[in-house]
Design a protein around this motif. Sequence first.
Motif, short mmCIF file in Angstrom:
data_model
loop_
_atom_site.label_atom_id
_atom_site.label_comp_id
_atom_site.label_asym_id
_atom_site.label_seq_id
_atom_site.Cartn_x
_atom_site.Cartn_y
_atom_site.Cartn_z
N THR A 138 8.66 43.98 12.05
CA THR A 138 7.45 44.01 11.23
C THR A 138 7.58 43.07 10.03
O THR A 138 6.66 42.34 9.70
CB THR A 138 7.17 45.44 10.73
N ALA A 139 8.74 43.12 9.37
CA ALA A 139 8.96 42.25 8.21
C ALA A 139 8.97 40.78 8.62
O ALA A 139 8.40 39.93 7.92
CB ALA A 139 10.27 42.61 7.52
N ALA A 140 9.58 40.47 9.76
CA ALA A 140 9.60 39.07 10.23
C ALA A 140 8.19 38.57 10.51
O ALA A 140 7.85 37.44 10.18
CB ALA A 140 10.47 38.96 11.47
N LEU A 148 13.30 29.09 14.18
CA LEU A 148 14.54 28.56 13.60
C LEU A 148 15.06 29.50 12.51
O LEU A 148 16.27 29.73 12.41
CB LEU A 148 14.30 27.16 13.03
N GLU A 149 14.16 30.07 11.73
CA GLU A 149 14.57 30.99 10.67
C GLU A 149 15.10 32.31 11.24
O GLU A 149 15.89 32.99 10.59
CB GLU A 149 13.41 31.28 9.72
N LEU A 150 14.70 32.68 12.44
CA LEU A 150 15.19 33.90 13.07
C LEU A 150 16.59 33.73 13.66
O LEU A 150 17.25 34.72 13.95
CB LEU A 150 14.22 34.35 14.16
N VAL A 151 17.03 32.48 13.83
CA VAL A 151 18.35 32.23 14.40
C VAL A 151 19.45 32.79 13.49
O VAL A 151 20.41 33.38 13.98
CB VAL A 151 18.55 30.71 14.64
N PHE A 152 19.29 32.64 12.19
CA PHE A 152 20.35 33.05 11.27
C PHE A 152 20.58 34.56 11.25
O PHE A 152 21.73 35.00 11.33
CB PHE A 152 20.07 32.50 9.87
N PRO A 153 19.55 35.40 11.16
CA PRO A 153 19.81 36.84 11.23
C PRO A 153 20.40 37.27 12.58
O PRO A 153 21.28 38.14 12.63
CB PRO A 153 18.45 37.50 11.01
N LEU A 154 19.93 36.66 13.67
CA LEU A 154 20.49 36.99 14.99
C LEU A 154 21.95 36.57 15.09
O LEU A 154 22.78 37.32 15.61
CB LEU A 154 19.66 36.34 16.09
#
Length: 194
Positions: A138-140, A148-154
Amino acid sequence: MNGLRTLFTIRMTYFTLFLVFTKIGMFTIGGGQAMIPLIERDIVGRGWLKQEEFIDLLAVTNSLPGVFAVNIAIFVGYRIKKTWGSIWCALGTILPAFFIMLVIALFFKQFQENVWVIKVFNGIRPAVVALILVPCITAAKAMRLSRLELVFPLLAALLIWLCGVSPIWIVLGGIAGGLLYSLWLKDKLKRSEP
């Protein structure tokens, strides 16, 4: 008569806040992060806060030391009804956990080796993971993160889970990466754009 109605309305609002956070505190298993969808549904759903305000409070609360559940309760209570609101929300969050832990402490020794108790706790684990994952998604979506920004948390989650890297190193790496980007790379990328 009008003053009495105002006084009753104020008390009722504090009592409502207390009951909402007591319900959240009683029925949330898995810690403060698992409370996020319940708090969001009750607070944003009632129109007490907008979705953007809730996401902002969530970001601030995650960056503070201390118990997450109490921190978010204090922030939400303060945002809605200032100091007394934060006190009532915090009490609503703390008291159920206190009494539940008190009861568990009294009887756990007798049941800790019980096969059914072990099965119940093992069954709860996947639900807790889902309760933590839902607010992350939900926050994402609310922050409109790119792939690309989701790569770092994963990548951080995989490093912690599969490689056993301490979350402290992940946080320090994130700080270093953020500083590197904001102080050096950001300006270089702007200059290179046509």
